[in-house]
Design an enzyme around this catalytic site. Structure first.
Site, PDB file in Angstrom:
ATOM      1  N   HIS A  92      -4.690 -64.897  66.785  1.00 49.23           N
ATOM      2  CA  HIS A  92      -4.791 -66.250  66.202  1.00 49.23           C
ATOM      3  C   HIS A  92      -5.686 -67.160  67.029  1.00 49.23           C
ATOM      4  O   HIS A  92      -6.106 -68.209  66.552  1.00 49.23           O
ATOM      5  CB  HIS A  92      -3.405 -66.852  65.932  1.00 49.23           C
ATOM      6  CG  HIS A  92      -2.729 -67.473  67.108  1.00 49.23           C
ATOM      7  ND1 HIS A  92      -1.770 -66.818  67.858  1.00 49.23           N
ATOM      8  CD2 HIS A  92      -2.848 -68.703  67.665  1.00 49.23           C
ATOM      9  CE1 HIS A  92      -1.337 -67.621  68.808  1.00 49.23           C
ATOM     10  NE2 HIS A  92      -1.969 -68.768  68.722  1.00 49.23           N
ATOM     11  N   ASP A 136      -0.361 -59.812  66.628  1.00 50.93           N
ATOM     12  CA  ASP A 136      -1.187 -60.954  67.046  1.00 50.93           C
ATOM     13  C   ASP A 136      -1.936 -60.645  68.346  1.00 50.93           C
ATOM     14  O   ASP A 136      -1.627 -61.201  69.395  1.00 50.93           O
ATOM     15  CB  ASP A 136      -0.288 -62.197  67.200  1.00 50.93           C
ATOM     16  CG  ASP A 136      -1.090 -63.469  67.415  1.00 50.93           C
ATOM     17  OD1 ASP A 136      -2.317 -63.453  67.200  1.00 50.93           O
ATOM     18  OD2 ASP A 136      -0.467 -64.475  67.806  1.00 50.93           O
ATOM     19  N   GLN A 223       1.855 -74.636  73.456  1.00 51.11           N
ATOM     20  CA  GLN A 223       0.523 -74.708  72.860  1.00 51.11           C
ATOM     21  C   GLN A 223      -0.561 -74.614  73.930  1.00 51.11           C
ATOM     22  O   GLN A 223      -0.478 -75.291  74.955  1.00 51.11           O
ATOM     23  CB  GLN A 223       0.370 -76.023  72.102  1.00 51.11           C
ATOM     24  CG  GLN A 223       0.864 -76.009  70.666  1.00 51.11           C
ATOM     25  CD  GLN A 223       2.043 -75.103  70.415  1.00 51.11           C
ATOM     26  OE1 GLN A 223       3.156 -75.441  70.763  1.00 51.11           O
ATOM     27  NE2 GLN A 223       1.811 -73.959  69.812  1.00 51.11           N
ATOM     28  N   GLY A 224      -1.550 -73.787  73.685  1.00 55.60           N
ATOM     29  CA  GLY A 224      -2.635 -73.594  74.648  1.00 55.60           C
ATOM     30  C   GLY A 224      -2.403 -72.414  75.570  1.00 55.60           C
ATOM     31  O   GLY A 224      -3.325 -71.951  76.229  1.00 55.60           O
ATOM     32  N   ASP A 225      -1.177 -71.930  75.623  1.00 51.96           N
ATOM     33  CA  ASP A 225      -0.875 -70.740  76.421  1.00 51.96           C
ATOM     34  C   ASP A 225      -1.110 -69.458  75.618  1.00 51.96           C
ATOM     35  O   ASP A 225      -1.145 -68.366  76.189  1.00 51.96           O
ATOM     36  CB  ASP A 225       0.582 -70.752  76.900  1.00 51.96           C
ATOM     37  CG  ASP A 225       0.841 -71.846  77.919  1.00 51.96           C
ATOM     38  OD1 ASP A 225      -0.034 -72.068  78.783  1.00 51.96           O
ATOM     39  OD2 ASP A 225       1.910 -72.481  77.850  1.00 51.96           O
ATOM     40  N   SER A 226      -1.234 -69.592  74.317  1.00 51.18           N
ATOM     41  CA  SER A 226      -1.409 -68.424  73.451  1.00 51.18           C
ATOM     42  C   SER A 226      -2.482 -67.501  73.964  1.00 51.18           C
ATOM     43  O   SER A 226      -3.515 -67.945  74.475  1.00 51.18           O
ATOM     44  CB  SER A 226      -1.808 -68.853  72.047  1.00 51.18           C
ATOM     45  OG  SER A 226      -0.681 -69.153  71.306  1.00 51.18           O
TER      46      SER A 226
HETATM   47  N1  ARG Z   1       0.718 -70.558  69.366  1.00 48.61           N
HETATM   48  C1  ARG Z   1       0.672 -71.252  70.611  1.00 48.61           C
HETATM   49  C2  ARG Z   1      -0.758 -71.336  71.098  1.00 48.61           C
HETATM   50  O1  ARG Z   1      -1.656 -71.219  70.286  1.00 48.61           O
HETATM   51  C3  ARG Z   1       1.623 -70.667  71.602  1.00 48.61           C
HETATM   52  C4  ARG Z   1       2.997 -71.049  71.261  1.00 48.61           C
HETATM   53  C5  ARG Z   1       3.989 -70.424  72.142  1.00 48.61           C
HETATM   54  N2  ARG Z   1       5.219 -71.068  71.854  1.00 48.61           N
HETATM   55  C6  ARG Z   1       6.339 -70.835  72.497  1.00 48.61           C
HETATM   56  N3  ARG Z   1       7.384 -71.543  72.201  1.00 48.61           N
HETATM   57  N4  ARG Z   1       6.408 -69.909  73.417  1.00 48.61           N
HETATM   58  O2  ARG Z   1      -1.033 -71.668  72.237  1.00 48.61           O
END
Ligand code: ARG
Length: 273
Positions: A92, A136, A223-226
């Protein structure tokens, strides 16, 4: 994902959060899969690669960030070198991006002091489903190898009971914005049964693994860790940051692409690069 898509997704999610606050879309949000990943505002949101500490220089020597080629100071996802010229990240994170849109940052814990590397090719997992977040993961091939760079070993089996895992990234902190310094936090392994209990059918046991403090929350990626790493105590890559309902909420663990389970697919894609 591109910067524009990232913002668009954030806006869509903010809309969902407002609706949830009104009570209208609470159920939709809790079952929304990919869209349920942003902080929901519904729980105790105290993000900070949540509950984490600054990483020591060299602690995650293979960690990278994905950044916008037209503005390399904008890093929006994590990743890791699995070869000196190949980054494993979340699918993603690369969705809709051409190689020319993305640069890789590597070489330190302070993101502003990392080097910028060009991308030659992006390969998204065959079975990736952007609606369910199944499978993913993606590979990003660099234009040139990073000479001397460390690589992370991949878990080659779905060992299940991993004990305490560690997640790292430059993602959202409690202030609501990203961190200039790389942060890390320990997150207990969450069993498939517990994760299915938390997320129902949104949890895909065939491609995902979960981690977090189910009872108390307070520790998580955000967010941003993905795309970034979930590693075992012995330094093996067990997961790739994927999604979660909010961040660090009790009962809502972080969900990761399950590297041990996907090992065959990932190594086959690596061999084909
Ligand atoms: N989708 C998020 C990203 O793009 C990562 C989300 C992780 N969330 C969590 N609760 N661990 O950075």
């Amino acid at each position: 994902m591109s910067r524009v898509q990232h913002y668009r997704k954030t806006l869509v999610t903010i809309g969902a959060v407002i609706a949830a606050g009104l009570g209208a879309a609470a159920l939709a949000l809790s079952t929304a899969g990919a869209n349920a990943e942003e902080p929901s505002g519904g729980g105790d949101f105290d993000a900070q690669i949540i509950g984490g500490d600054p990483a020591a220089e060299g602690q995650f020597p293979w960690i990278v960030a994905l950044a916008d080629a037209s503005d390399p100071s904008f890093n929006y996802c994590g990743g890791q070198l699995v070869e000196q010229d190949v980054v494993l990240t979340a699918a993603h994170c690369t969705e809709g991006s051409d190689p020319a849109d993305v640069v890789i940052r590597h070489g330190g814990t302070d993101i502003t002091r990392t080097e910028v590397y060009e991308v030659a090719e992006i390969v998204v997992a065959d079975g990736y489903d952007g609606a369910t977040m199944a499978n993913d993961w993606a590979l990003v091939k660099l234009a040139e190898p990073i000479a001397g760079a460390a690589t992370v070993p991949l878990a080659d089996a779905d060992t299940k009971d991993w004990g305490t895992l560690t997640v790292a990234g430059w993602g959202t902190t409690e202030t609501g914005s990203g961190s200039q310094d790389l942060l890390h936090v320990d997150v207990p392994y969450v069993t498939d049964d517990e994760c299915a209990g938390a997320y129902g059918g949104e949890f895909d046991a065939a491609s995902m693994i979960c981690a977090g403090d189910l009872e108390h929350g307070g520790v998580d990626s955000c967010q941003g860790d993905s795309g970034g790493p979930l590693v075992s105590a012995d330094g093996v890559l067990v997961g790739v940051v994927s999604w979660g309902h909010g961040c660090a909420e009790a009962g809502k663990p972080g969900v990761y692409a399950n590297v041990g389970l996907l090992h065959g697919d990932i190594t086959a894609a690596l061999a084909a690069l």
